[in-house]
Each structure stands twice: as C-alpha cells, then as structure tokens.
Design a protein around this motif. Structure first.
Motif, short mmCIF file in Angstrom:
data_model
loop_
_atom_site.label_atom_id
_atom_site.label_comp_id
_atom_site.label_asym_id
_atom_site.label_seq_id
_atom_site.Cartn_x
_atom_site.Cartn_y
_atom_site.Cartn_z
N GLY A 25 0.86 -1.23 -0.03
CA GLY A 25 -0.05 0.05 0.09
C GLY A 25 1.09 1.47 0.05
N ASP A 26 2.28 1.10 0.19
CA ASP A 26 3.02 2.37 0.32
C ASP A 26 3.38 2.54 -1.04
OD1 ASP A 26 2.90 2.92 3.09
OD2 ASP A 26 4.65 1.49 3.35
N ILE A 27 4.10 1.44 -1.76
CA ILE A 27 4.23 1.63 -3.13
C ILE A 27 3.93 0.35 -3.97
CG2 ILE A 27 6.54 2.69 -2.67
CD1 ILE A 27 7.73 -0.04 -2.88
N LEU A 28 3.67 0.47 -5.15
CA LEU A 28 3.25 -0.69 -6.06
C LEU A 28 1.88 -1.04 -5.76
CD1 LEU A 28 6.61 -2.68 -6.44
CD2 LEU A 28 5.72 -0.75 -7.73
N LYS A 29 0.98 -0.19 -5.60
CA LYS A 29 -0.47 -0.63 -5.29
C LYS A 29 -0.91 -1.35 -6.17
CE LYS A 29 -0.32 3.91 -2.67
NZ LYS A 29 -1.05 5.29 -2.42
N THR A 30 -2.20 -2.22 -5.64
CA THR A 30 -2.89 -3.18 -6.54
C THR A 30 -4.32 -2.83 -6.84
OG1 THR A 30 -3.34 -4.44 -4.51
CG2 THR A 30 -1.31 -4.86 -5.71
N ASP A 31 -4.66 -1.49 -6.48
CA ASP A 31 -6.09 -0.99 -6.88
C ASP A 31 -6.13 -0.54 -8.40
OD1 ASP A 31 -6.02 2.15 -6.78
OD2 ASP A 31 -4.73 1.40 -5.34
N GLU A 32 -7.27 -0.79 -9.03
CA GLU A 32 -7.16 -0.44 -10.51
C GLU A 32 -6.44 0.95 -10.93
OE1 GLU A 32 -10.01 -0.67 -14.69
OE2 GLU A 32 -10.55 -1.56 -12.61
N ALA A 33 -7.01 1.96 -10.19
CA ALA A 33 -6.47 3.21 -10.58
C ALA A 33 -5.08 3.22 -10.35
CB ALA A 33 -7.12 4.24 -9.53
N SER A 34 -4.48 2.76 -9.40
CA SER A 34 -3.10 2.64 -9.20
C SER A 34 -2.36 2.03 -10.22
CB SER A 34 -2.67 2.15 -7.79
OG SER A 34 -3.16 3.13 -6.74
N LEU A 35 -2.80 0.71 -10.47
CA LEU A 35 -2.18 -0.23 -11.57
C LEU A 35 -2.22 0.64 -12.96
CD1 LEU A 35 -3.73 -3.67 -10.71
CD2 LEU A 35 -1.52 -2.83 -10.74
N ARG A 36 -3.24 1.55 -13.25
CA ARG A 36 -3.16 1.93 -14.55
C ARG A 36 -2.28 3.37 -14.53
NH1 ARG A 36 -6.54 -0.40 -17.91
NH2 ARG A 36 -8.42 -1.42 -17.19
N LYS A 37 -2.02 3.92 -13.46
CA LYS A 37 -1.36 4.99 -13.41
C LYS A 37 0.13 4.27 -13.52
CE LYS A 37 0.29 8.86 -10.29
NZ LYS A 37 0.12 9.23 -9.08
N ALA A 38 0.30 3.48 -12.77
CA ALA A 38 1.64 2.70 -12.89
C ALA A 38 1.91 2.06 -14.50
CB ALA A 38 1.89 1.57 -12.10
N HIS A 39 0.82 1.62 -15.08
CA HIS A 39 0.85 1.27 -16.43
C HIS A 39 1.67 2.45 -17.39
CE1 HIS A 39 -0.97 -0.32 -20.18
NE2 HIS A 39 0.12 -1.00 -20.08
N ALA A 40 0.79 3.60 -17.15
CA ALA A 40 1.04 4.82 -18.08
C ALA A 40 2.52 5.28 -17.67
CB ALA A 40 0.11 5.73 -17.50
N GLN A 41 3.12 4.98 -16.46
CA GLN A 41 4.61 5.56 -16.10
C GLN A 41 5.48 4.27 -17.03
OE1 GLN A 41 6.26 7.56 -14.63
NE2 GLN A 41 8.24 6.67 -14.23
N CYS A 42 4.93 3.03 -16.97
CA CYS A 42 5.72 2.25 -17.49
C CYS A 42 5.95 2.20 -19.14
CB CYS A 42 5.44 0.69 -17.27
SG CYS A 42 6.09 -0.86 -18.00
N LEU A 43 4.78 2.42 -19.74
CA LEU A 43 4.72 2.71 -21.05
C LEU A 43 5.69 3.82 -21.55
CD1 LEU A 43 1.16 2.20 -22.06
CD2 LEU A 43 2.93 0.57 -22.09
N GLN A 44 5.68 5.01 -20.62
CA GLN A 44 6.24 6.19 -21.17
C GLN A 44 7.76 5.59 -20.87
OE1 GLN A 44 6.04 9.28 -18.16
NE2 GLN A 44 7.38 10.28 -19.23
N ARG A 45 8.35 5.13 -19.98
CA ARG A 45 9.69 4.64 -19.75
C ARG A 45 10.02 3.67 -21.08
NH1 ARG A 45 12.56 4.85 -15.16
NH2 ARG A 45 14.29 4.36 -16.64
N ILE A 46 9.27 2.47 -21.48
CA ILE A 46 9.46 1.63 -22.45
C ILE A 46 9.71 2.57 -23.73
CG2 ILE A 46 8.69 -0.05 -23.89
CD1 ILE A 46 7.55 -1.23 -21.17
#
Length: 729
Positions: free
Chosen positions: A250-271
C-alpha cells in the motif's frame, strides 16, 4: 430565432463530441502496448554494500534476515500464478554462507527446494568487486561456499552492480566454473557503463570463450518503471533508526485498478523512451530493489501481488517475476543471436577510490605476498588447520577489495562515529591479515628450517629467481659480523651497515632525521640495519650462509655500469645500460605533482568537471579550476656508488607535504631501477590528487599492464567506452 438557437446547439454538440473523441483517442494511444516489448522480466534483489548504509557487521546481520524474509515470501506464494510467485536473487554469496551457517536443517531443506523450484537463485560472486583482486583471490572468490552447496546451486550468472568495470581475470575464473552470464546494474556516478544501457553483448575472452553480458539500468531503477517519485527519505537512515522503515503493501506498487493504470502509464512512458532510442527486443530485463535506502534493502513481498494484479488486468507488457539466470536465458534467446561481440579488458573509473587508503592498501598487498609465500611448496605440505586459516585470511583480503569504502557520509563527515566505525571495520580486513600472514609465514619457516644446521638460512618462496638486497636488523646478530659467506662456493659478501630506529632518548639532532616528526626515539642510530647482496637465488629454494668477523671489499660484478645524466641538483634524468639504444626512463622520474581544485565547495567543482562531455569545454574548466604544483628539490641528491647498485637520495619540498624523500636505486649488472617516494602529507578536507611521475621512452609503444594476473595493453586491449583515464595494477 429558434433556428439560430438550434444551430448554436448543434455546434456545441459537435464541439463536445469532438472533445470527447479527442480524449478517447488520446487514452487509447497512451495505453497501447509498446511497439516491441511484450514482456518485462523483473529481477528482485538487494544491492549488497558491506557498509555505506550501516556498519558492515550490521549489514551482514541484515542479509541473514533478508534471506529469511525471501524464503517466507516464496513459501507464501507457491499457489500464485507462475509469473507472480515470489522470486529472489541472492546478489552475492557471502550472505548465503552466513545464513547457511545459522539455519536449522528444516530451513536449509526449504532453501534448497526453493532453489530447485527456480524461485531462489544464488549467483556466483561473493560481492561486487574492485579491480585489485589478484589471481589467487579470484580462485578464493569462486570457492566461497562449501563445495557441496555449489554443486546444488549450480550458479550460472555473476552479478556486478554499482561498479563500472569488471576484470577479465574474473571472467576467466567464472567461465572455468561454468558461469555463462554477467548481469550489471552500473551506477551513473563517476563513469557509468561502457556501452548504452539495455545493451546485450558477447564478451570474448583471450582464449576465445564468450560470456553474455547485460548492461542493465542502475540496479534499482526498475522501481521507476511503475512509480514516478521516490518513496525513500533520508538521506540515508541507519537500519536501527526507528523513525524510518521499509515500504509496506500500500506504500508503493499499489494493486487497486486506478493505481495499476497509473503505474502502467509510467511504464509505457519509460519503455517508449528506450524503444525510441533503438531497443527492439520483445523481452526487457530490469532489476528492482526496495525503496527504504536503495542499498542494503530487504525483499518486498507485495511485489508478487502487484505482478498478479497487473497481469490479471491484462496490462501490456506482461510482467514476469524471475531470477537473474532465468532472465538472462530469456534474453539470450531473443538477443543472443544478434548481440554484438567485443573483447578487451573492462577497466573502471571507481578504481581511484582505492587510492584513498594508501596505508591500508600497502598492508593488504604485504599480506597477499606473505600468504603466497606461506603457500609455497618450499615449506612442505599444508595441514588442514593451516589451510583453513589461509582461506580465512584470503577471504578477509577479498572483502578488503570489495567495492564499499566506508559510510555514505565518509566524505561529508569523515570524523563522525559512523564513518570512523565503518572505516575501522574495513581497515581491519587489511591489518589483521597482514599481522596473521606474517605470523603464519614465520611459523612455516621455523617448522621447515628450525632443525637445520646453525647458520643464516635465506629462503626464496616465490616462482622467480631473486637478485637484490637481503636486510637484517643487527640486534639479531650475536657476534661481530662483517661478512656473509656462501659455504658451497666460498663467495664472500660484505655486510653494509646503516642507521635506523632505537628505543631511548635522542642525544643530539644527529640522532633524528627530518622525517622523524615525533622526535621521541632516534631514527638515525648508527648500525641498526645490515644488508648483503644476493645473486640469483633460485625459486622455491633455501640457501645456507655463514657469518664471518673478517672484513671483505666487494668489487662490481663484471664491471658493468649504467650511464646516467642528472639535473643541476644531481637527480638522475636518464639511465642507459650497455647494449641499450634508449634510456630506461626519461627526465621527470620521481617528480611529485599535486592537483588542487579551486572554487567554492571544491568537491562539487570537481564533479562539474567530471560531468562535462565536450572535451574543449572540459579542458577550459580544468584550466580555470585546477591548480598544479610540482614538488621542488630541497637540496642536492646524495649518491652512494656501491659494487652492485647506484643509490640516489634527495629531499623534496611541497606546500602540501610535511616532508618528502625520493630514492632511486639503479642495478649495475642489469637494466633495472627501483623508485621509492615517501612523504608525510598535511591533512586537508579539500579534494586533492597526488601523482608520482614515471616517464618512459615508449615512443608509441604502450606498456603491458596486469589485472588479476591477466595482461592487457591499455588503450588497445580494452572494451570500448571503458576507463582510459587511469588503470589499476
């Protein structure tokens, strides 16, 4: 009026529709799968520093705990989807050995089962290393764990994180043991990787064998594929500091859908950044640490839940928790056939850090020589207890050459208790082996020679013949002695007496040299040392000599002498022996040069110089900010013309030195010279570089250097992009 209103509504409607479509199109483009990367292989480990964040003893205790945490997480996720099951890579083997010695039989069985299941990997090296390990140390490095454990672990991958180089001597030993892969997560500070990050290449060795190398991002950078901001605070809290803690679920790498999609956007930007730079493989290998301190951090078990939730949501690329070797195999499958091949020594910039501890380095090198001598077959076979002691001392010396050189505040607060405590532990790894190896060698010699007939026994426990001076402290002589006699040949060697230290009160200024700043005991007491010349003592041999009261006058061997030129103060500028067409050295040999950084906060100024890539601008800033001062002769050089050597001694002066002395000894019967420079540096917090100059008349012919016992020619026999500013020898 109504038609007008209707027209306005229609326009408004179309505007709204267009805006909505724009948002939808933008989201679709932003969340589309990357063009090439279809899978992210996540390698989770802790970067091992023996120090830096905490005292080295605390670090070793932490890593024992970390392996327990990892093992518990492995047990807890056995029923997770395959790609989300927790996996842990032990970056180094020292913690594994520490853990194994303390573990119960049941816990050991769990550990081995996790290895067999592919959820736990033990890599090949005990730590991240500097390039100062010798050939014998590299053998010890690959023999850190018990042999039965190595057979079960079967390491396939070595990890070298942080450091921006790796010796070929290490690659050779790894390949000899069946290790085919080298994973690197290089720190950007002071050098960086030799090739662009996210590059796989085949590293060809001198014997033709190859190793697949992965130039990854910095070892903890995988975190920033999913998070845009650091979670850690600090700057660098101790593990004991209860005001800080490692991240939790819950501090980092959260698993709720909103957080996952935000992490996904960050991942795509880096890739997409890496794909735009040319990355074309369907698999991308990245490593992750926790975010407590970045270094020496524990496993993060919630990573399994994050991967499971990501993949369940169908986000692309797919995530796969894996170990270093499994990831390297996957990388070899997709990148190996097309990976470029390079060869050469992989020199590194971080080698300069070792120069910060010249006394300790000298102690470690003396210990290495002592241990090599103690292992000589000259003394007879080694018993089991002695073998264990020798291995223990070699391991200490290996740890001294580990890449961590103190506290994270060792430069900013060098006299803090933390910095002093960490350095004390590091320095112990040099001083303790020095003392114990000396004692061990003495005992080996006594055991071998103690029952021999009376006389002076001289041993050469090395692999090369010895010609040079043998020195005695005169208090060991029980009678007046002027000559050493070889009973086999009758040859007589004169004893040459020299002044030295003596307990007691100095009686006059003649008893004290300018080097004796303590002025407590004499260091110029007459006849404290005696030396005699030894000619061609064979490798791994002992020879008996006798003492004689009679005096002997020695003559130069064969009448061969070098011709030398000197400056106005008598210090040699060149020396050439019969048969040579060029001198052995040229003017400037033994000069001492100090480089000082000018400006506010000079360490940051030096960093500014380092970070400039344009060579013209770098040179301009160097000219502006660097001050070069060469030591000057304090008087004429003294010359001792003996039957075997010419000895030049000169005092030097420099504003950064309390005192300085340089000695140059030239062998008469062979083109050989020994330069010794001693100085007492005035302590300063300012960054400073001290150089001893040794110009050679190469004329385009480069010297041959050695790293770990493997030779290379600098500038020619190096990996592209590796350090060419200086070399570790």
């Amino acid at each position: 009026m109504k038609p007008v209103a209707c027209l306005i509504l229609k326009k408004s409607f179309w505007v709204v529709v267009c805006l909505c479509l724009g948002i939808a199109v933008g989201r679709a483009a932003g969340t589309a799968a990357p063009e090439h990367v279809r899978e992210l292989d996540l390698v989770h480990f802790s970067h091992t520093d023996y120090g830096f964040t905490d005292h080295p003893a605390v670090c070793r205790d932490l890593y024992v705990r970390y392996l327990d945490i990892a093992l518990d997480a492995i047990q807890a996720t056995r029923n997770y989807p395959q790609d989300a099951r927790f996996r842990w890579t032990a970056e180094t083997t020292v913690p594994v050995n520490d853990w194994w010695q303390q573990a119960t039989p049941a816990r050991r069985r769990q550990f081995l089962q996790a290895v067999r299941d592919g959820q736990l990997e033990v890599t090949a090296l005990p730590f991240n290393n500097t390039p100062f390990l010798n050939r014998r140390q590299w053998e010890v490095m690959l023999d850190w764990l018990p042999e039965d454990l190595l057979r079960q672990f079967k390491p396939q991958t070595a990890v070298q994180n942080d450091v921006n180089g790796f010796p070929r001597a290490g690659a050779k030993v790894l390949l000899d043991r069946g290790v085919r892969y080298l994973f690197t997560g290089i720190n950007s500070d002071s050098g960086g990787p030799p090739l662009p990050r996210l590059t796989a290449f085949w590293w060809k060795q001198p014997d033709g064998r190859r190793m697949l190398v992965w130039i990854s991002l910095s070892y903890g950078d995988g975190f920033f594929f999913f998070e845009s901001e650091e979670w850690r605070r600090g700057p660098l809290p101790l593990a004991a500091d209860g005001r800080y803690r490692p991240p939790r679920a819950g501090d980092i790498l959260k698993t709720d859908e909103a957080s996952l999609r935000k992490a996904h956007a960050q991942c795509l930007q880096r890739i997409r950044q890496f794909e735009a730079a040319g990355y074309r493989h369907p698999v991308l290998l990245i490593s992750m640490t926790s975010m407590w301190r970045y270094d020496n951090d524990p496993p993060f078990p919630p990573l399994s839940d994050f991967v499971a939730a990501w993949n369940k949501l169908g986000l692309e690329p797919r995530l796969r928790l894996t170990t270093a070797t499994e990831a390297m195999r996957n990388l070899e499958r997709v990148a190996g056939p097309h990976a470029p091949e390079y060869e050469g020594e992989w020199t590194d910039w971080w080698a300069n850090g070792t120069a910060c501890a010249p006394r300790e380095v000298a102690a470690s090198r003396l210990a290495k020589r002592n241990l090599i001598a103690a292992e000589s077959p000259l003394w007879g076979p080694l018993d089991a207890a002695t073998r264990r002691r020798i291995k223990e001392l070699w391991q200490d010396l290996c740890l001294f050459d580990e890449h961590t050189w103190g506290s994270g505040m060792s430069v900013g607060q060098p006299y803090s208790l933390d910095a002093q405590g960490q350095w004390n532990e590091k320095a112990r790894l040099a001083w303790r082996p020095m003392a114990l190896s000396e004692w061990l060698l003495g005992q080996r010699a006594r055991t071998r020679l103690g029952s021999m007939s009376e006389g002076l026994w001289l041993a050469n426990p090395t692999e090369m013949p010895f010609t040079g001076w043998a020195t005695l402290i005169t208090s060991c002589l029980r009678q007046e002695t002027h000559t050493i006699v070889d009973p086999e040949t009758g040859r007589r060697m004169a004893l040459y007496y020299e002044p030295g230290p003596l307990w007691g009160r100095p009686q006059s200024d003649k008893d004290l040299s300018y080097e004796d700043v303590s002025a407590t005991f004499p260091d110029r007491s007459p006849n404290r040392f005696a030396r005699f010349w030894v000619e061609n003592l064979q490798p791994n041999s002992v020879k008996k000599f006798l003492f004689s009261r009679e005096k002997t006058i020695e003559e130069s061997a064969g009448g061969v002498e070098p011709t030398f030129t000197a400056d106005a103060q008598g210090w040699p500028q060149t020396a050439i022996w019969p048969g040579m067409t060029k001198p052995l050295f040229t003017a400037g040999l033994g000069d001492v040069l100090a480089v000082k950084v000018r400006g506010f906060a000079p360490r940051w100024v030096s960093q500014d110089i380092w970070n400039i890539t344009d060579p013209v601008k770098k040179q301009e800033l160097q000219n502006e900010k660097l001050e070069f001062t060469t030591a000057q002769a304090a008087g004429p050089a003294t010359v001792q013309n003996g039957p075997h050597t010419l000895l030049f001694v000169q005092r030097i002066e420099h504003p950064r030195l309390k005192w300085g002395t340089r000695r140059l000894e030239l062998w008469k019967n062979e083109p050989r010279a020994r330069l010794t420079v001693r100085f007492n540096r005035i302590s300063s917090f300012d960054p400073e570089l001290l150089c001893v100059i040794s110009p050679l008349p190469c004329d385009g012919v480069l010297p041959r250097l050695s790293s770990g016992g493997m030779g290379f020619t600098p500038f020619q026999d190096q990996l592209p992009g590796s350090c060419r500013d200086y070399f570790a020898v």
